[in-house]
Design a protein around this motif. Structure first.
Motif, mmCIF file in Angstrom:
data_model
loop_
_atom_site.group_PDB
_atom_site.id
_atom_site.type_symbol
_atom_site.label_atom_id
_atom_site.label_comp_id
_atom_site.label_asym_id
_atom_site.label_seq_id
_atom_site.Cartn_x
_atom_site.Cartn_y
_atom_site.Cartn_z
ATOM 1 N N UNK A 186 0.500 -1.212 0.036
ATOM 2 C CA UNK A 186 -0.165 0.222 0.184
ATOM 3 C C UNK A 186 1.154 1.076 -0.074
ATOM 4 N N UNK A 187 1.965 1.353 0.602
ATOM 5 C CA UNK A 187 3.014 2.712 0.584
ATOM 6 C C UNK A 187 3.697 2.337 -0.266
ATOM 7 N N UNK A 188 3.573 1.616 -1.411
ATOM 8 C CA UNK A 188 4.645 1.679 -3.069
ATOM 9 C C UNK A 188 4.493 3.065 -3.885
ATOM 10 N N UNK A 189 5.701 3.008 -4.028
ATOM 11 C CA UNK A 189 5.862 4.726 -4.590
ATOM 12 C C UNK A 189 6.363 3.848 -6.504
ATOM 13 N N UNK A 190 6.109 4.732 -6.792
ATOM 14 C CA UNK A 190 6.856 5.149 -8.045
ATOM 15 C C UNK A 190 8.543 4.889 -8.583
ATOM 16 N N UNK A 191 9.380 5.037 -7.282
ATOM 17 C CA UNK A 191 10.454 4.809 -7.164
ATOM 18 C C UNK A 191 10.567 3.546 -6.766
ATOM 19 N N UNK A 242 5.265 -7.412 -11.837
ATOM 20 C CA UNK A 242 4.051 -6.954 -11.358
ATOM 21 C C UNK A 242 3.920 -5.674 -10.309
ATOM 22 N N UNK A 243 3.169 -4.848 -10.605
ATOM 23 C CA UNK A 243 3.508 -3.527 -10.255
ATOM 24 C C UNK A 243 1.858 -2.879 -9.783
ATOM 25 N N UNK A 244 1.220 -2.066 -9.390
ATOM 26 C CA UNK A 244 0.783 -1.385 -9.058
ATOM 27 C C UNK A 244 -0.368 -0.933 -10.470
ATOM 28 N N UNK A 245 -1.593 -1.190 -10.468
ATOM 29 C CA UNK A 245 -2.378 -0.662 -11.580
ATOM 30 C C UNK A 245 -2.247 1.081 -12.014
ATOM 31 N N UNK A 246 -1.934 1.516 -10.751
ATOM 32 C CA UNK A 246 -2.118 3.147 -10.805
ATOM 33 C C UNK A 246 -0.932 3.582 -12.036
ATOM 34 N N UNK A 247 0.666 2.682 -11.994
ATOM 35 C CA UNK A 247 1.893 2.968 -12.095
ATOM 36 C C UNK A 247 2.493 2.604 -13.827
ATOM 37 N N UNK A 248 1.151 1.976 -13.893
ATOM 38 C CA UNK A 248 1.404 0.970 -15.405
ATOM 39 C C UNK A 248 1.657 1.990 -16.217
ATOM 40 N N UNK A 249 1.283 3.297 -17.299
ATOM 41 C CA UNK A 249 1.288 3.669 -18.245
ATOM 42 C C UNK A 249 3.219 4.741 -17.593
ATOM 43 N N UNK A 250 3.669 4.422 -16.487
ATOM 44 C CA UNK A 250 4.827 5.374 -16.461
ATOM 45 C C UNK A 250 5.404 3.845 -16.194
ATOM 46 N N UNK A 251 4.678 3.392 -15.530
ATOM 47 C CA UNK A 251 6.352 2.176 -16.010
ATOM 48 C C UNK A 251 6.600 1.965 -17.619
ATOM 49 N N UNK A 252 5.661 1.486 -18.413
ATOM 50 C CA UNK A 252 5.203 1.292 -19.813
ATOM 51 C C UNK A 252 6.440 1.901 -20.685
ATOM 52 N N UNK A 253 6.241 3.393 -20.107
ATOM 53 C CA UNK A 253 6.709 4.086 -20.800
ATOM 54 C C UNK A 253 9.136 4.486 -20.385
ATOM 55 N N UNK A 254 9.004 3.720 -19.329
ATOM 56 C CA UNK A 254 9.655 3.466 -18.664
ATOM 57 C C UNK A 254 11.088 2.742 -19.549
ATOM 58 N N UNK A 255 10.342 1.144 -19.221
ATOM 59 C CA UNK A 255 10.410 0.352 -19.208
ATOM 60 C C UNK A 255 9.851 -0.847 -20.243
#
Length: 214
Positions: free
Chosen positions: A17-22, A39-52
């Motif tokens: 629950x405390x997962x940050x984008x870092x 496997x990551x939280x849904x709120x970070x998928x867009x940024x994660x896909x752009x990063x990696x």
């Protein structure tokens, strides 16, 4: 088994629950280094896909309790697909399963499966179920055309066990998740029939595997 094959079976995970984008970036960097999925939280998928964009991204739907409405789960699945997710791990409605509302549980899964052209792994939360309920949950997931069944969210008391993986593998490919922290534990799950391993200890699993080969 070789290192590349093992890495491809590992979903290196950060879902607290405390997962940050870092935190997500660290997992993505680890996944890239070793060839694992993430496997990551849904709120970070867009940024994660752009990063990696080269990392296979799994994310979660209806997490962690599965009590969201079916429409909410379907919409969440469509949203993360649009954002670049490659796979979805969804939680069944455990309460409806335990109440014997099997048509509702099946329909809940089927709506998500039908909504996106992605593999859907169905989390049944084995620690909360009897063996009869585990069998029924896997049967319903198979009837709903899910790609995998998954043992646990990691947020209930108890995670993957060899016995549960063996039971679940009678129905669909299994993702063993919860409490798998090193190569020996991962190996036991794979030998029991797991085709994927979900773990926050992906790096530890890979390093202990590599050390065992020396």
């Amino acid at each position: 088994m070789n290192a590349d094959r093992l890495a491809s079976m590992l979903d290196h995970t950060v879902l607290g629950p405390e997962t940050t984008f870092d935190d997500v970036l660290a997992v993505l960097d680890d996944a890239r280094e070793f060839g694992m999925n993430a496997c990551i939280p849904p709120c970070y998928v867009k940024e994660a896909n752009e990063y990696a964009p080269d990392v296979t991204l799994a994310t979660v739907v209806g997490f962690p309790h599965g009590q969201n409405t079916t429409v909410a789960k379907r919409d969440e699945a469509e949203d993360v697909w649009d954002d670049g997710a490659d796979e979805i791990d969804m939680v069944i409605n455990i309460g409806r399963l335990k109440a014997g509302e099997y048509d509702a549980v099946r329909a809940d899964i089927a709506e998500v499966v039908a909504a996106v052209p992605l593999p859907v792994k169905v989390i049944i939360e084995t620690a909360l179920l009897t063996d009869d309920e585990k069998h029924k949950a896997c049967e319903l997931a198979k009837e709903a055309d899910a790609a995998y069944v998954k043992t646990s969210t990691g947020f209930a008391d108890g995670g993957a066990t060899v016995a549960d993986v063996e039971l679940m593998a009678e129905y669909l490919p299994v993702k063993a998740s919860g409490g798998v922290g090193n190569w020996e534990e991962a190996k036991a799950m794979i030998e029991a029939g797991a085709e994927r391993i979900g773990a926050s200890s992906g790096v530890a699993i890979m390093k202990s595997y590599l050390a065992a080969q020396e």
